[in-house]
Scaffold this motif. Structure first.
Motif, short mmCIF file in Angstrom:
data_model
loop_
_atom_site.label_atom_id
_atom_site.label_comp_id
_atom_site.label_asym_id
_atom_site.label_seq_id
_atom_site.Cartn_x
_atom_site.Cartn_y
_atom_site.Cartn_z
N GLY A 75 0.81 -1.22 0.00
CA GLY A 75 0.00 0.00 0.00
C GLY A 75 0.84 1.26 0.00
O GLY A 75 0.55 2.22 -0.73
N SER A 79 1.05 3.93 -3.00
CA SER A 79 0.76 5.32 -2.67
C SER A 79 1.88 6.24 -3.12
O SER A 79 1.63 7.28 -3.73
CB SER A 79 0.54 5.46 -1.16
OG SER A 79 0.38 6.80 -0.80
N ILE A 91 -4.82 6.40 -1.51
CA ILE A 91 -4.35 5.03 -1.24
C ILE A 91 -3.69 4.99 0.14
O ILE A 91 -3.82 4.01 0.88
CB ILE A 91 -3.37 4.57 -2.34
CG1 ILE A 91 -4.11 4.49 -3.67
CG2 ILE A 91 -2.73 3.22 -1.99
CD1 ILE A 91 -3.21 4.28 -4.87
N THR A 95 -4.59 2.58 3.62
CA THR A 95 -3.47 1.72 3.99
C THR A 95 -3.12 1.91 5.46
O THR A 95 -2.95 0.93 6.20
CB THR A 95 -2.23 2.01 3.10
OG1 THR A 95 -2.57 1.74 1.74
CG2 THR A 95 -1.04 1.19 3.52
#
Length: 120
Positions: A75, A79, A91, A95
């Protein structure tokens, strides 16, 4: 036969492995203050000691912690790669929230001396 030799045989060994599991959860929490390094340290501990928790209730915690680390790293990487496009922030937030959720669920189960159960 090797698995039998590596499995914890008494309460003292389980107590020691429980402390180690708590240290990994602490490493996961400290990740926020130390740029992710404790997350890597924690997952290394998980892989190095994984055989010792095999066939115990702590095995689920190690699996949970390893999965948490990989999900978080994926994640954060996604991101970072998409931040310039303007979607990285969208994102990053889920996360981090998922990361905190998994730490809380694991920590709670550990202190209740129970295995972590995947939500259905």
């Amino acid at each position: 036969m090797n698995d039998i030799m590596n499995a914890p045989q008494n309460d003292e060994q389980i107590k020691s492995l429980k402390k180690l599991t708590a240290i990994v959860y602490l490493c996961q929490v400290l990740t926020f203050g130390f740029a992710g390094i404790p997350l890597i340290v924690g997952v290394i501990i998980n892989f190095m000691k994984r055989e010792q928790v095999k066939d115990t209730w702590l095995e689920s915690h190690f699996d949970w912690q390893i999965t948490t680390a990989w999900m978080t790293l994926a994640g954060l990487t996604l991101s970072a790669l998409t931040f310039q496009m303007g979607i990285g922030f969208f994102i990053l937030i889920p996360t981090v929230l998922l990361y905190l959720y998994r730490i809380a669920i694991g920590w709670y189960a550990l202190h209740a001396d129970k295995p972590v159960k995947e939500p259905k």
